[in-house]
Structure formats: C-alpha cells, structure tokens
Design a protein around this motif. Sequence first.
Motif, PDB file in Angstrom:
ATOM      1  N   THR A 156       0.847  -1.193   0.000  1.00  0.00           N
ATOM      2  CA  THR A 156       0.000   0.000   0.000  1.00  0.00           C
ATOM      3  C   THR A 156       0.883   1.245   0.000  1.00  0.00           C
ATOM      4  O   THR A 156       1.713   1.398   0.897  1.00  0.00           O
ATOM      5  N   PRO A 157       0.769   2.144  -0.976  1.00  0.00           N
ATOM      6  CA  PRO A 157       1.645   3.320  -1.039  1.00  0.00           C
ATOM      7  C   PRO A 157       1.506   4.191   0.210  1.00  0.00           C
ATOM      8  O   PRO A 157       0.390   4.592   0.566  1.00  0.00           O
ATOM      9  N   PRO A 158       2.601   4.491   0.897  1.00  0.00           N
ATOM     10  CA  PRO A 158       2.533   5.335   2.096  1.00  0.00           C
ATOM     11  C   PRO A 158       2.540   6.820   1.727  1.00  0.00           C
ATOM     12  O   PRO A 158       2.975   7.205   0.646  1.00  0.00           O
ATOM     13  N   LYS A 159       2.071   7.641   2.643  1.00  0.00           N
ATOM     14  CA  LYS A 159       2.072   9.088   2.430  1.00  0.00           C
ATOM     15  C   LYS A 159       3.415   9.712   2.802  1.00  0.00           C
ATOM     16  O   LYS A 159       3.746  10.809   2.359  1.00  0.00           O
ATOM     17  N   SER A 160       4.183   9.022   3.622  1.00  0.00           N
ATOM     18  CA  SER A 160       5.456   9.572   4.097  1.00  0.00           C
ATOM     19  C   SER A 160       6.337   8.442   4.598  1.00  0.00           C
ATOM     20  O   SER A 160       5.874   7.306   4.793  1.00  0.00           O
ATOM     21  N   PHE A 161       7.615   8.752   4.846  1.00  0.00           N
ATOM     22  CA  PHE A 161       8.512   7.759   5.435  1.00  0.00           C
ATOM     23  C   PHE A 161       8.042   7.374   6.830  1.00  0.00           C
ATOM     24  O   PHE A 161       8.110   6.209   7.226  1.00  0.00           O
ATOM     25  N   LYS A 162       7.537   8.357   7.576  1.00  0.00           N
ATOM     26  CA  LYS A 162       7.048   8.077   8.930  1.00  0.00           C
ATOM     27  C   LYS A 162       5.961   7.021   8.908  1.00  0.00           C
ATOM     28  O   LYS A 162       5.926   6.124   9.746  1.00  0.00           O
ATOM     29  N   GLU A 163       5.070   7.125   7.922  1.00  0.00           N
ATOM     30  CA  GLU A 163       4.006   6.133   7.794  1.00  0.00           C
ATOM     31  C   GLU A 163       4.563   4.782   7.360  1.00  0.00           C
ATOM     32  O   GLU A 163       4.133   3.735   7.845  1.00  0.00           O
ATOM     33  N   ALA A 164       5.550   4.788   6.450  1.00  0.00           N
ATOM     34  CA  ALA A 164       6.147   3.537   5.963  1.00  0.00           C
ATOM     35  C   ALA A 164       6.883   2.798   7.072  1.00  0.00           C
ATOM     36  O   ALA A 164       6.970   1.568   7.050  1.00  0.00           O
ATOM     37  N   HIS A 165       7.432   3.542   8.033  1.00  0.00           N
ATOM     38  CA  HIS A 165       8.196   2.915   9.109  1.00  0.00           C
ATOM     39  C   HIS A 165       7.373   2.701  10.376  1.00  0.00           C
ATOM     40  O   HIS A 165       7.793   1.975  11.269  1.00  0.00           O
ATOM     41  N   GLY A 166       6.214   3.309  10.473  1.00  0.00           N
ATOM     42  CA  GLY A 166       5.456   3.271  11.717  1.00  0.00           C
ATOM     43  C   GLY A 166       4.825   1.930  12.026  1.00  0.00           C
ATOM     44  O   GLY A 166       4.479   1.150  11.130  1.00  0.00           O
ATOM     45  N   ILE A 167       4.620   1.680  13.296  1.00  0.00           N
ATOM     46  CA  ILE A 167       3.979   0.445  13.744  1.00  0.00           C
ATOM     47  C   ILE A 167       2.485   0.463  13.423  1.00  0.00           C
ATOM     48  O   ILE A 167       1.872  -0.587  13.189  1.00  0.00           O
TER      49      ILE A 167
END
Length: 343
Positions: free
Chosen positions: A315-326
């Motif tokens: 699923t495409p993330p909106k940001s790196f924070k979202e891509a790395h978040g739990i």
Amino acid sequence: MASENDYFHLSGPLHLTYVNWDHAYHRKSVAASLVQGVYVLEKDRQEQRKGPDSIAFPWWAFFHFQLLHTLVDDVDNSIFGAIYEFKPPPSIGNNTLHRSPRYVIAFRGTITKADSVSRDIELDLKFLRNGLHRTSRSEIAIHAVRNMVASAGGNGSNIWLAGHSLGSGMALIAGKTMAKSGIFIESFLFNPPFASAPIERIKSKKTKHRLRIAGSVITAGLAIAMNSDKKSSSYDSFSALSAWIPCLFVNPSDYICSEYVGYFEHRRKMEEIGAGSIEKIATQNSLSSLMMSAFGKESDPLHLIPSAILTVNLTPPKSFKEAHGIHQWWKPDLHLDSKLHKY
C-alpha cells in the motif's frame, strides 16, 4: 513512530470486535498493538502519567492481556519491553483459543524524546555495526525470554515475541538465541532493521540484480578465504536456525527494512541461475562483519536469518514516517504480499 493517540483512531485495532486466533490479520494486529503498548508505557513514564492518568493500559486490556512485567534499560531506566499474559474471560470458548499465546514479550523501537533518544540512537548504531548482541539491553531481553520459557514450561510454543524497528532487533537476538538451543518461538517482527545499503530502493531491476550478484561473489569469496577452517561449523550453525521461521513485516518504502525484500528474493534468483552454492555462503555473511572480523573485532550480522514468512505492505505510504510506523500493521484493507522463504 505511532503516537499514543492512534488508539483513538477509527482505523486503530479497536475496530476488531473479537479475535480469531487462526486469522493472520488478527494475530498481526494483536502483536502490533502489544508493541504499541510498550511505546506508550515509556511515554507514560517520561510524562509522569500514573494510575488513572496512564493511557497505555487499553493497548493490551482490550485483547484480554495483563501486564506482568516491564523490561527496563539499566543505562537510562527507560521501559523498552513488556511481558504480557493472556487472560481470556470464561465466556470465550476454549475451542477458539488453540493458537492464542499464553505470554507475549514485546519490544519497542526508538523514541525521539529527550529521556530515551540518546540511548536508543546508541543502540541503533550498535545494530549497524553488528554489535547489538553485546549490549546490556540485549542481555536483559535474552534473560527475560529464557526465564519466561523456563517458567512456562514446554518448548516455548505458547510464547510470542514481538518487536518494532530496534525492538525487532531485540526480538531477533532473543529468537535466534533460543533457536540455537532448539526452542522456536513464534515471532512478529515489524520493520526489522537490515544493516546494509538499501539496494532495494534502486528502481532499475537490472542494476539491483547486478549489484547483488557482485556483492554475493565478493562476500562468499572473502568468507571462504577468512573462514576456511570454520566453514562447516558456521554453515551448520546457520542451517540449525532454519527451523525457526519468524514473521517479518516490511514496507518497501522504508529504507530501514526494505532490503529484506531483496535479501530473500536474491536467494531464489541465484538458485535459478545455478549460483545457489555461492549464495548459501553469502547469505549468512555480511561484508561489514567480515571486515570487522579481519581486524580482530567480534561481530554478529544479526539481520541475516535462514528462513522467514515475509509480508510486504504494498500500500503506497504518504510519508517515510508512515512507511516505518507500527500503526500501519493493524490497518484493515492493506495490499499485502506474503511468502514463505525456507533455507
């Protein structure tokens, strides 16, 4: 990182009205929520929220867990882990609980707050240098897991390990340590760090493939040259871990963990081109670890594992924070791809 306020989001884990322990999404959501509980425990401590002011409690209580112990770092006194016990109410039938854990040991990742960030960053750097296993936090984690396995009895089949980011590194250390003694603990590793250049982030498939082949040839050659007298014992040790199959949850847009996608896929491609024997040596060694060994420094490439169930969030993330978040890992309707990689 996910904030404690995610608990109140409609997309949070509370949309689950019950837990089906046979359902992969439910199991993943529970494990991720218990890891988030550790994050909020530490934030409660830092912000001096106690008793009724604490906001960590719902993260485990909603799923009928109790907090048994917190794991505290001996350097900065931060809470980095927690041990939960599953206490289902009598109204839940036993026939629905056969895959539920009795205990879950969860580890948080880095928190960028003044009370914990310096120690967490120090440990992040230790991981990159293949030295996380030599830290006191990892010793505390391993000791806790060993004690829980001993007190629970059996072979650890009723225990889960869970972690996110740096916490996945802690769970990896504990899981690998127990696997070496024949105890294979079910593990949920969210955004586990991979101590290597993120080649997976390169868009050209040909370039990635060529870089990986070159890296495998160099790594295997150096490993053979340096460890000719230890080759069989090293190989046997790595093979012995193959029966432990942790669940890895990776986002390809997260450069911290994305290399796991290429790590396992490259093995398959090397087999296809007839270079499987080279990759069998390369896959259990890292160039940085070999170089450190050449200079007499003991090193353990923690991120290299024989087997895993790799789940990739496409699923495409909106940001790196979202891509790395739990928090991504308990969201419904994700585009996920899961594969078993057996050594």
